[in-house]
Design an enzyme around this catalytic site. Structure first.
Site, PDB file in Angstrom:
ATOM      1  N   GLU A 174      -9.927  18.132  -3.760  1.00 18.67           N
ATOM      2  CA  GLU A 174      -9.107  17.240  -2.939  1.00 18.67           C
ATOM      3  C   GLU A 174      -8.035  17.989  -2.143  1.00 18.67           C
ATOM      4  OE1 GLU A 174      -9.347  13.527  -3.004  1.00 18.67           O
ATOM      5  OE2 GLU A 174     -11.331  14.092  -3.718  1.00 18.67           O
ATOM      6  N   HIS A 249      -3.660  11.683  -6.934  1.00 17.33           N
ATOM      7  CA  HIS A 249      -3.486  13.100  -6.636  1.00 17.33           C
ATOM      8  C   HIS A 249      -2.189  13.572  -7.285  1.00 17.33           C
ATOM      9  CE1 HIS A 249      -5.973  12.327  -2.776  1.00 17.33           C
ATOM     10  NE2 HIS A 249      -6.736  12.989  -3.631  1.00 17.33           N
ATOM     11  N   CYS A 370       1.445  13.291   1.925  1.00 16.44           N
ATOM     12  CA  CYS A 370       0.030  13.109   2.276  1.00 16.44           C
ATOM     13  C   CYS A 370      -0.242  13.502   3.718  1.00 16.44           C
ATOM     14  CB  CYS A 370      -0.384  11.651   2.075  1.00 16.44           C
ATOM     15  SG  CYS A 370      -0.641  11.167   0.367  1.00 16.44           S
TER      16      CYS A 370
END
EC number: 3.5.3.23
Length: 446
Positions: A174, A249, A370
Site C-alpha cells: 500500500e 493504513h 493521504c
C-alpha cells in the site's frame, strides 16, 4: 550537500465521487452514494499545496489518472465504442463502472514507497509504485503511477522508478502510507520504518473484522529492492485491533518526521519493543529519537479515526521547528482539539498546528497525509525534477483556472453513466499535461 523533504500532492480528478468502494475505510463506507463536489475537492487540495509552498516547503503536484479507465472495462470483456462500453457496464455491472471511475489516485501516499539516495545501495532515489492489490479500483493505478513518476523523475543517474511488486495477496503493498523514515537530518543516512498488517508466511495476530492490506513480505521486498541496509531498517506490525476499528493504513494511527514519531498508544504490536529498536538503530547513526505517544484515555482510537489526527503531515519548517498539518475535523472533535491545544502549549518537538478544510477528501477517508507523497531530495536531485510540477504563484493560478473551467460542482453516482464525463475528463487532462510539461502521459494521448 543539503537535502530537504518535498511533498507531491495528488490533484483530485474530475470523477471524484462517493461510491463506498473501500471496505475497512469507515468514512468511505459511511458516505457511500453521497453527492460529491469535484471542483471543491480539487480546490481544497490545491489550496493546501499553495499555503504550504508559501510557508517555504517544497511542494509539487501529481496529476490525476484517466478515469473512467476504459482499459479496465475492455479487459473485463466489454466492447464497442466508449459510450457503448459505459452504457453496457452501467446496466450489467455498475460496481465495475464505479471502480473504473474512482479518483482514488489522488491519495498519493499510496502511490509508491520512496527511499532517498542517502539510504540506498547505489546512491539514487528509489521509487516502488504500490500494487494496491487489495482493492480493484486501486489495483489499476500502479502502471499509470509508474509512468507519471518516470516523467517527473526522469534522470536515470539520480532516480530509479521500479515496477510494482507482483499483484498477489502475499505481496500486498500500500505504499508510503505504511512507511516512514527517521533521521537526524534529511541529508544524513536514516532508518526506514515499514509497518505491515499481517504476514503471509509467519504466524502472528491478524484482524478479524477488516482486512490487513500490507504484508510483511511486501515491505521486506521493497526494502531489498531499494538496497537498504538491514542495520538501518525496522519492521513493525500494526495492532490488528486498530485495523478492525478502521485504521486501514498505518498513517491513520501514526506519523513520523526526522527524529520524531507521533502515534497512538495502541498503534503497534509490542509497541515498546518497536520504540527500542528504532532508538537503538538511530543511536548507531548518531541520531536522537523522540516519541510523542497519545494516550488512549485522552484520544480513543475511534476519535483518531473520525478526526484523522494522525493522518496529518509532520513537517520541519525552514527554521527547524516542526508543524503538524491536520484536517478541520480535529478542531470539531472536542477531545482531539483539547489534546492539540496541550501539545503546542508545552515545550516539545511540535511547535504549531495548521488546520485545513479537506472535507471532500475526508468524506472518502483521506486526510492531509493521504494526499501527499514524501520525497527527500538533495539540491541536485531537486533541480533534476521536471520543473513544471512545483507549486508557485503562477502554477497555482493556472491550476485554479483549469479546475474552474473543467470540473463539475456536483457528481452523483448516477452521473458516472454519462459518457460526456469521460470526454470532459480527457479534455481536462490533455490540457493539464501541457500546463505541467509532462508530455503525452495518458493512453488517449498516444
Amino acid at each position: 550537500m543539503q537535502a530537504t523533504e518535498a511533498n507531491f500532492d495528488g490533484l483530485v480528478g474530475p470523477t471524484h465521487n462517493y461510491a463506498g468502494l473501500s471496505f475497512g475505510n469507515v468514512a468511505s463506507q459511511n458516505n457511500e452514494k453521497s453527492i460529491a463536489n469535484p471542483k471543491a475537492a480539487a480546490r481544497q487540495g490545491l489550496r493546501k499545496m499553495k499555503q504550504l509552498a508559501d510557508l517555504g516547503f517544497h511542494q509539487g503536484v501529481l496529476p490525476p489518472q484517466e478515469r473512467p479507465s476504459m482499459r479496465l472495462l475492455r479487459e473485463l470483456g466489454f466492447s464497442g465504442d466508449d459510450a457503448t462500453v459505459i452504457a453496457r457496464v452501467a446496466k450489467d455491472a455498475p460496481e465495475l463502472l464505479a471502480a473504473a471511475s474512482s479518483a482514488s489516485a489522488m491519495w498519493t501516499a499510496n502511490a509508491a514507497t520512496v527511499s532517498p539516495s542517502a539510504d540506498t545501495h547505489d546512491g539514487r532515489v528509489h521509487f516502488t509504485p504500490a500494487n494496491l492489490c487489495s482493492k480493484l479500483h486501486r489495483a489499476i493505478e500502479h502502471e499509470s503511477t509508474r509512468r507519471t513518476l518516470r516523467a517527473i523523475f526522469n534522470d536515470a543517474d539520480r532516480f530509479v522508478v521500479h515496477e510494482a511488486l507482483p499483484g498477489t495477496p502475499a505481496l500486498g503493498d500500500e505504499g508510503a502510507a505504511n512507511h516512514t523514515r527517521f533521521c537526524a537530518d534529511y541529508a544524513a543516512r536514516g532508518v526506514e520504518f515499514f509497518v505491515y498488517g499481517r504476514s503471509e508466511y509467519r504466524r502472528g495476530p491478524e484482524p478479524k473484522r477488516f482486512p490487513a492490506r500490507q504484508t510483511f513480505e511486501a515491505s521486506r521486498a521493497v526494502a531489498h529492492r531499494h538496497g537498504l541496509a538491514e542495520a538501518a531498517t525496522v519492521y513493525a506490525q500494526q495492532n490488528p485491533d486498530v485495523i478492525d476499528a478502521g485504521v486501514f493504513h498505518n498513517d491513520v494511527i501514526a506519523v513520523g518526521n526526522r527524529n520524531t514519531l507521533f502515534c497512538h498508544q495502541l498503534a503497534f504490536v509490542e509497541q515498546n519493543a518497536v520504540y527500542d529498536e528504532l532508538r537503538s538503530k538511530l543511536t548507531e547513526l548518531k541520531a536522537d529519537f523522540n516519541v510523542i505517544e497519545v494516550p488512549d484515555a485522552q484520544v480513543s482510537v475511534a476519535d483518531a479515526v473520525t478526526s484523522y489526527l494522525f493522518n496529518s503531515q509532520l513537517l520541519t519548517r525552514p527554521d527547524g521547528k516542526q508543524v503538524l498539518v491536520v484536517p478541520q475535523e480535529c478542531r470539531e472533535n472536542p477531545r482531539v482539539a483539547a489534546y492539540l491545544d496541550g501539545l503546542t502549549s508545552h515545550a516539545g518537538p511540535i511547535d504549531d498546528v495548521l488546520v485545513f478544510d479537506l472535507r471532500e477528501s475526508m468524506k472518502n477517508g483521506g486526510g492531509p497525509a493521504c494526499l501527499r507523497l514524501r520525497v527527500v531530495l538533495d539540491d541536485a536531485e531537486r533541480a533534476a525534477v521536471t520543473q513544471g510540477v512545483w507549486i508557485n504563484d503562477t502554477l497555482f493560478g493556472r491550476l485554479d483556472t483549469w479546475i474552474e473551467k473543467h470540473y463539475r460542482d456536483r457528481l452523483a453516482p448516477a452521473d458516472l453513466t454519462d459518457p460526456q464525463l469521460l470526454a470532459e475528463s480527457r479534455t481536462a487532462l490533455d490540457e493539464l499535461t501541457q500546463i505541467l510539461g509532462l508530455g503525452s502521459l495518458y493512453d488517449f494521448q498516444r
